[in-house]
Design an enzyme around this catalytic site. Structure first.
Site, PDB file in Angstrom:
ATOM      1  N   ARG A   1       0.846  -1.185   0.000  1.00 23.78           N
ATOM      2  CA  ARG A   1       0.000   0.000   0.000  1.00 23.78           C
ATOM      3  C   ARG A   1       0.882   1.236   0.000  1.00 23.78           C
ATOM      4  O   ARG A   1       1.874   1.301   0.738  1.00 23.78           O
ATOM      5  CB  ARG A   1      -0.921   0.002   1.227  1.00 23.78           C
TER       6      ARG A   1
ATOM      7  N   TYR B   1      -2.958  10.975   7.127  1.00 20.10           N
ATOM      8  CA  TYR B   1      -3.294   9.596   7.458  1.00 20.10           C
ATOM      9  C   TYR B   1      -2.388   8.626   6.700  1.00 20.10           C
ATOM     10  O   TYR B   1      -2.147   8.775   5.508  1.00 20.10           O
ATOM     11  CB  TYR B   1      -4.755   9.290   7.090  1.00 20.10           C
TER      12      TYR B   1
ATOM     13  N   ASP C   1      -5.249   3.946  -0.082  1.00 22.22           N
ATOM     14  CA  ASP C   1      -6.399   4.169   0.786  1.00 22.22           C
ATOM     15  C   ASP C   1      -6.770   5.646   0.794  1.00 22.22           C
ATOM     16  O   ASP C   1      -5.990   6.489   1.241  1.00 22.22           O
ATOM     17  CB  ASP C   1      -6.050   3.707   2.208  1.00 22.22           C
TER      18      ASP C   1
ATOM     19  N   HIS D   1      -9.335   6.764   2.532  1.00 18.86           N
ATOM     20  CA  HIS D   1      -9.809   6.958   3.897  1.00 18.86           C
ATOM     21  C   HIS D   1     -11.031   7.866   3.985  1.00 18.86           C
ATOM     22  O   HIS D   1     -11.119   8.738   4.849  1.00 18.86           O
ATOM     23  CB  HIS D   1      -8.686   7.467   4.803  1.00 18.86           C
TER      24      HIS D   1
ATOM     25  N   GLU E   1      -9.044   2.154  -2.106  1.00 14.88           N
ATOM     26  CA  GLU E   1      -9.841   1.795  -0.932  1.00 14.88           C
ATOM     27  C   GLU E   1     -10.548   2.996  -0.330  1.00 14.88           C
ATOM     28  O   GLU E   1      -9.985   4.088  -0.263  1.00 14.88           O
ATOM     29  CB  GLU E   1      -8.905   1.170   0.112  1.00 14.88           C
TER      30      GLU E   1
ATOM     31  N   GLU F   1     -14.234  -1.196   5.756  1.00 20.77           N
ATOM     32  CA  GLU F   1     -13.613  -1.398   7.058  1.00 20.77           C
ATOM     33  C   GLU F   1     -14.440  -0.801   8.192  1.00 20.77           C
ATOM     34  O   GLU F   1     -14.288  -1.217   9.344  1.00 20.77           O
ATOM     35  CB  GLU F   1     -12.186  -0.850   7.090  1.00 20.77           C
TER      36      GLU F   1
ATOM     37  N   ARG G   1     -13.881  -5.203   2.599  1.00 21.13           N
ATOM     38  CA  ARG G   1     -12.810  -4.787   3.498  1.00 21.13           C
ATOM     39  C   ARG G   1     -13.145  -4.927   4.984  1.00 21.13           C
ATOM     40  O   ARG G   1     -12.394  -4.453   5.837  1.00 21.13           O
ATOM     41  CB  ARG G   1     -12.443  -3.329   3.203  1.00 21.13           C
TER      42      ARG G   1
ATOM     43  N   GLU H   1      -4.593  -7.598   4.456  1.00 21.40           N
ATOM     44  CA  GLU H   1      -3.804  -6.523   5.062  1.00 21.40           C
ATOM     45  C   GLU H   1      -3.029  -7.087   6.246  1.00 21.40           C
ATOM     46  O   GLU H   1      -3.572  -7.827   7.062  1.00 21.40           O
ATOM     47  CB  GLU H   1      -4.744  -5.412   5.531  1.00 21.40           C
TER      48      GLU H   1
ATOM     49  N   TRP I   1     -12.218  11.707   8.882  1.00 23.60           N
ATOM     50  CA  TRP I   1     -10.853  11.231   9.134  1.00 23.60           C
ATOM     51  C   TRP I   1     -10.739   9.784   8.676  1.00 23.60           C
ATOM     52  O   TRP I   1      -9.885   9.435   7.936  1.00 23.60           O
ATOM     53  CB  TRP I   1     -10.477  11.314  10.621  1.00 23.60           C
TER      54      TRP I   1
END
Length: 409
Positions: free
Chosen positions: A147, A159, A217, A219, A243, A269, A290, A346, A409
């Site tokens: 990643r 992040y 990602d 996020h 992602e 996630e 995820r 991951e 976030w």
């Protein structure tokens, strides 16, 4: 076997973990991960005050029935606290069942579908040279998929960048909840991010070639049209996936992204139920699931979710950062080995202190993870070591745009 006791252990060997330990009248113990990053004590209370009393005296072998009893019987369903608690019970019961059978858990899930699970690591850097150093370090450590996260010019903390500075200049490791009285606040500029990230992937591909699988990602920080723009801009660099491009609550947003880019999409996630995926899978809007076993109701629920995903051509990409304990990681690996539609796992290495508390048997070699052939999940809890690391209140950061508006976030 009847359940004799169910107790929680909260420990913080560098970061907080919540573990459920179930013991049967035969003396067999099972472990479950109930960690919810930044809200650990809420799950601890849910388990101690509302779930554990219901478990004592139940047949430990009735895994499915216990899952349904705790999910449907509570009336108030879903949500991360409930589903993390339910996941812990489910993992612990599967651990007990597999130990009683004298088999690694994946054998009870249908046996191995592969010899190992391809894992990806997290490379990052404040600038491109530092990022290259991180990629090389991961390749040397044996990773075969990586990643890519990068600092953004003009932003102090980003992040996913391990060397970012925040909260008085302290270095922090990716995305932990930090032990501060209030959440650390970070600044964000999406336009600067969208300008910078494609240039980073161009540099990485130029340096490391076309074969290395690369992931990224977002996020949850983009609007659908911003995510579509980024996905299209990244197409020349052949990502394994993009992602969490946009907040997962608005599932229809993925349709707009899909219309504008062929970059594979991963999300979930922050999801905690198969119901969160129904539209995404039926309309083929994502390529990878995820969710974490720890946050999605455990092995029983994740196996059903991933089987459903397989009917729509989607694969697994189970969440596995270091806020998932080694117990939760082991549960993911048993699923990874057993299911047909595995995609990638991951994998962030836990600290030596964490591995002192949680004695693991899973292995990582030549880019592949394996849960081991130890009966059960293959993880044991050292309660004496756990007691040396007391809980510390900690919060995940809060994000604001440069004008002060609270952002994802």
């Amino acid at each position: 076997m009847k359940i004799e006791s169910a107790e929680t252990v909260v420990t913080s060997p560098g970061r907080n973990f919540v573990t459920l330990r179930i013991t049967t009248t035969d003396g067999v113990t099972g472990l479950g991960d109930a960690t919810l990053n930044g809200r650990e004590l809420a799950v601890d209370s849910y388990l101690r005050d509302h779930v554990a009393p219901l478990l004592v005296g139940r047949d430990a072998g009735r895994v499915e029935d216990t899952w349904q009893y705790l999910y449907r019987g509570a009336y108030w369903r879903r949500g991360p606290v409930t589903m993390a608690a339910l996941a812990a019970v489910d993992m612990a019961l599967w651990d007990i069942k597999a130990k009683a059978a004298g088999m690694p858990l994946y054998q009870l899930l249908g046996g191995a579908s592969r010899t190992g699970a391809l894992a990806y690591g997290h490379a990052s850097g404040r600038d491109v040279p530092e990022l290259f150093d991180s990629v090389r370090a991961h390749l040397e450590a044996g990773y075969r998929a990586i990643r890519i996260q990068t600092g953004i010019p003009g932003l102090d903390s980003v992040y996913g960048v391990a060397a970012s500075t925040a909260g008085g200049g302290q270095r922090y490791d990716y995305e932990p909840a930090r032990p501060t009285a209030l959440p650390v606040e970070e600044a964000w500029d999406t336009r600067a991010y969208l300008r910078h990230v494609p240039t980073v992937f161009e540099a990485v591909r130029s340096e490391f070639g076309p074969e290395l699988p690369l992931l990224h990602d977002g996020h949850h920080r983009m609007t659908p049209i911003q995510a579509a723009k980024l996905g299209k801009a990244l197409e020349p660099y052949d990502l394994f996936w993009l992602e969490d491009a946009t907040p997962g609550e608005d599932q229809a947003a993925l349709r707009l992204i899909r219309q504008h880019t062929t970059t594979p999409l991963a999300i979930g996630e922050v999801f905690n139920s198969a119901h969160d995926y129904t539209l995404l899978l039926q309309d083929r809007l994502i390529d990878y699931v995820r969710s974490a076993v720890t946050h999605t109701g455990g092995i029983t629920a994740m196996k059903k979710l991933l089987d459903m995903a397989g009917h729509y051509g989607a694969k697994s990409g189970i969440h596995g950062p270091t806020d998932i304990s080694p117990v939760g990681m082991a549960a993911a690996l048993h699923l990874d080995i057993a299911i047909h539609n595995f995609g990638i796992q991951e994998y962030m290495r836990h600290t030596p202190e964490t591995l002192e508390v949680f004695r693991t048997s899973y292995t990582f070699a030549d880019g592949l993870l394996h849960p081991s052939d130890t009966p059960g999940l293959g993880v044991e809890l050292d309660t004496e070591a756990a007691a040396r690391f007391p809980y510390r209140a900690a919060y995940l950061p809060v994000n604001r745009l440069t004008d002060g508006t609270v952002h994802d976030w």
